[in-house]
Design a protein around this motif. Structure first.
Motif, short mmCIF file in Angstrom:
data_model
loop_
_atom_site.label_atom_id
_atom_site.label_comp_id
_atom_site.label_asym_id
_atom_site.label_seq_id
_atom_site.Cartn_x
_atom_site.Cartn_y
_atom_site.Cartn_z
N ARG A 385 0.84 -1.21 0.00
CA ARG A 385 0.00 0.00 0.00
C ARG A 385 0.87 1.26 0.00
O ARG A 385 0.56 2.23 -0.68
CB ARG A 385 -0.92 -0.03 1.22
CG ARG A 385 -2.01 1.00 1.23
CD ARG A 385 -2.94 0.80 2.42
NE ARG A 385 -4.04 1.75 2.40
CZ ARG A 385 -5.18 1.54 1.74
NH1 ARG A 385 -5.37 0.42 1.07
NH2 ARG A 385 -6.14 2.45 1.77
N VAL A 386 1.96 1.21 0.75
CA VAL A 386 2.89 2.33 0.78
C VAL A 386 3.47 2.57 -0.61
O VAL A 386 3.57 3.72 -1.07
CB VAL A 386 4.01 2.09 1.81
CG1 VAL A 386 5.08 3.17 1.71
CG2 VAL A 386 3.43 2.03 3.22
N LEU A 387 3.85 1.49 -1.30
CA LEU A 387 4.37 1.61 -2.66
C LEU A 387 3.35 2.28 -3.57
O LEU A 387 3.69 3.19 -4.34
CB LEU A 387 4.75 0.23 -3.21
CG LEU A 387 5.11 0.17 -4.70
CD1 LEU A 387 6.37 0.97 -4.99
CD2 LEU A 387 5.28 -1.29 -5.15
N GLN A 388 2.11 1.82 -3.52
CA GLN A 388 1.06 2.41 -4.35
C GLN A 388 0.95 3.92 -4.12
O GLN A 388 0.88 4.70 -5.06
CB GLN A 388 -0.29 1.75 -4.04
CG GLN A 388 -0.43 0.31 -4.51
CD GLN A 388 -1.78 -0.26 -4.10
OE1 GLN A 388 -2.08 -0.38 -2.92
NE2 GLN A 388 -2.61 -0.58 -5.08
N GLN A 389 0.93 4.30 -2.86
CA GLN A 389 0.72 5.71 -2.53
C GLN A 389 1.94 6.56 -2.87
O GLN A 389 1.80 7.72 -3.31
CB GLN A 389 0.33 5.85 -1.06
CG GLN A 389 -1.02 5.21 -0.78
CD GLN A 389 -1.53 5.40 0.63
OE1 GLN A 389 -2.71 5.20 0.90
NE2 GLN A 389 -0.67 5.78 1.56
N ASP A 390 3.13 6.01 -2.69
CA ASP A 390 4.34 6.75 -3.05
C ASP A 390 4.38 7.03 -4.55
O ASP A 390 4.71 8.16 -4.98
CB ASP A 390 5.58 5.96 -2.64
CG ASP A 390 5.84 5.98 -1.14
OD1 ASP A 390 5.17 6.77 -0.43
OD2 ASP A 390 6.69 5.21 -0.68
N VAL A 391 4.02 6.04 -5.35
CA VAL A 391 4.03 6.22 -6.80
C VAL A 391 2.93 7.17 -7.23
O VAL A 391 3.14 8.03 -8.10
CB VAL A 391 3.89 4.86 -7.51
CG1 VAL A 391 3.69 5.05 -9.01
CG2 VAL A 391 5.12 3.99 -7.26
N GLN A 392 1.76 7.05 -6.61
CA GLN A 392 0.68 7.97 -6.93
C GLN A 392 1.09 9.41 -6.66
O GLN A 392 0.83 10.31 -7.47
CB GLN A 392 -0.57 7.62 -6.13
CG GLN A 392 -1.79 8.46 -6.52
CD GLN A 392 -2.99 8.20 -5.64
OE1 GLN A 392 -2.88 7.67 -4.54
NE2 GLN A 392 -4.17 8.59 -6.11
N ALA A 393 1.73 9.64 -5.52
CA ALA A 393 2.17 10.98 -5.17
C ALA A 393 3.17 11.52 -6.20
O ALA A 393 3.10 12.69 -6.61
CB ALA A 393 2.78 10.99 -3.77
N GLU A 394 4.11 10.69 -6.62
CA GLU A 394 5.11 11.11 -7.59
C GLU A 394 4.48 11.42 -8.95
O GLU A 394 4.85 12.38 -9.63
CB GLU A 394 6.18 10.02 -7.75
CG GLU A 394 7.05 9.82 -6.52
CD GLU A 394 7.89 11.03 -6.20
OE1 GLU A 394 8.81 11.35 -6.97
OE2 GLU A 394 7.59 11.69 -5.17
N LEU A 395 3.50 10.61 -9.35
CA LEU A 395 2.81 10.85 -10.62
C LEU A 395 2.01 12.14 -10.57
O LEU A 395 2.06 12.95 -11.51
CB LEU A 395 1.88 9.67 -10.93
CG LEU A 395 1.03 9.77 -12.20
CD1 LEU A 395 1.92 9.73 -13.44
CD2 LEU A 395 0.00 8.65 -12.26
#
Length: 427
Positions: A385-395
């Motif tokens: 879940r952390v990975l998903q949110q980190d990538v979403q934030a970067e995008l």
């Protein structure tokens, strides 16, 4: 564990059970009311309910209690925690209690996805937790803003959503969508394109390289590139910034949990007409697919008398009466179908059209877990879940292209899930 001793409520032995929960403020008051109702009905059972912080501090407290061999009888938690505690050998397997002919429950009265979500196929099909409360991802919309621009209602498809956003930007000079970084809302968007489940357990990998998720990433990137949406990343009030943006009419839409309905109602304070609807879908006429989430009741194995008392308390919390009360006071949705037939809950829904809309969407909600109709295949670790949110934030902040975001999700997801599921399944 031994099968429960079939008994009647009158034969229950006196017991004191400890319940560690995550509810504070008005929600703690509502929980204390449920405890009082239970103790009045079953005076031989005392429930010591204690707020132990959010999910993470409560999990840390339980980790310490495992080491000290001084566990509570009950808590509320998510599926990955239940698997960890189950493998530590401290959980009460609820399977036999649930299906007992005398003290069991009518499983057909619960949302099928909820019974499946609490059945752990990776753990031999055992019920390591039990349905408690749920919420779903919905789209909040400003009715006055949309009708003022000539729209009949909220967008039903993503193409219609983008078209509305263009008009809002051109005519009102406003972005139409305040975007919170949230894995559940990310999953809800992907599911509307057919991206369920996010994880392929057998392959030990994500599905982010597939077309549905390419479309979802393209949608998020387009919203930012065209000025139709903006992220709340980095704001001091990031956790609730989208709610504030909506209440102050800076945007026409936000996608968030249905449990925020009471908070939005308080923030808007009657200043404009609003409601909630389904998340836009890829195609017109499609079922209003969304995601479902929420904590479950998780019991720890202690003594026979305490186990039976704990089970009776879990049943009480999941009863139609308790579910209706909790739904009305907390903003959550019931996990029990017959609540919808109750006069009390029907009266409540009449006073809250947004919650009535969420209740209508609920049957179409999917779990975020990799699932079959029989149960969950193995909840992913929180680090995913952390990975998903980190990538979403970067995008969303322009620090990653959609291609870079997809590549990171595929590659890092495979590394993370490969190790995790190999350990979970022993191969």
């Amino acid at each position: 564990m031994a099968e429960p001793t079939t008994t009647t409520l009158a034969e229950l032995e006196p017991a004191t059970i400890q319940f560690w929960h995550v509810y504070s403020g008005p929600l703690e008051e509502a929980m204390n009311e449920l405890v009082a109702r239970f103790e009045a009905k079953y005076p031989q059972i005392d429930v010591e309910a204690q707020f132990t912080g959010g999910y993470y501090p409560t999990g840390q407290k339980i980790a310490g209690a495992i080491e000290a061999n001084d566990l509570p009888n009950l808590t509320v938690a998510f599926e990955d925690a239940a698997v960890n505690w189950g493998r530590a050998g401290v959980l009460l397997d609820l399977t036999d209690y649930v299906h007992d002919p005398v003290i069991g429950v009518d499983v057909a009265d619960f949302l099928p996805v909820e019974m499946a979500r609490n059945t752990y196929l990776s753990e031999g099909g055992r019920m390591l937790s039990f349905p408690w409360t749920v919420a779903i991802a919905v789209m909040f919309y400003n009715q006055d803003m949309l009708s003022g621009l000539g729209f009949d209602g909220p967008a039903e498809t993503w193409d219609e959503f983008l078209a509305q956003c263009e008009v809002i930007l051109n005519d009102l000079n406003k972005s139409c969508y305040s975007i919170q970084v949230d894995a559940s809302m990310w999953n809800a968007t992907g599911f509307t394109f057919g991206g369920f489940p996010t994880i392929d357990v057998e392959a030990r990998a994500t599905r982010y390289g597939e077309e549905p998720w390419t479309k979802a990433l393209d949608l998020f990137a387009t919203l930012i590139e065209e000025g139709y949406g903006f992220p709340t990343v980095g704001r001091a009030d990031e956790a609730t910034a989208n709610l504030s943006d909506f209440a102050s009419q800076q945007v026409a839409y936000i996608m968030t949990s249905s449990r925020w309905v009471p908070f939005v109602e308080e923030g808007v304070a009657g200043s404009f007409n609003w409601s909630v609807g389904a998340v836009p879908q890829e195609f017109e006429g499609a079922d209003p697919v969304t995601v479902l989430f929420g904590p479950n009741a998780v019991a720890f194995n202690t003594t026979e008398a305490e186990n039976l008392a704990t089970w009776e308390f879990i049943k009480f919390l999941s009863s139609p009466e308790s579910q209706a009360y909790w739904a009305e006071t907390s903003g959550n949705l019931p996990s029990r179908l017959s609540v919808g037939d109750s006069v009390e809950y029907a009266a409540f829904l009449e006073t809250s059209p947004p919650m009535a809309a969420a209740w209508e969407i609920l049957p179409y909600a999917l779990s975020e877990l990799p699932m079959t109709d029989e149960g969950n295949l193995g909840p992913p670790p929180f680090s995913f879940r952390v990975l998903q949110q980190d990538v979403q934030a970067e995008l969303l902040t322009g620090n990653m292209t959609r291609e870079e975001a997809q590549r990171k999700l595929v590659e890092d997801g495979a590394t993370l899930l490969g190790e995790y599921y190999s350990n979970l399944f022993g191969s």
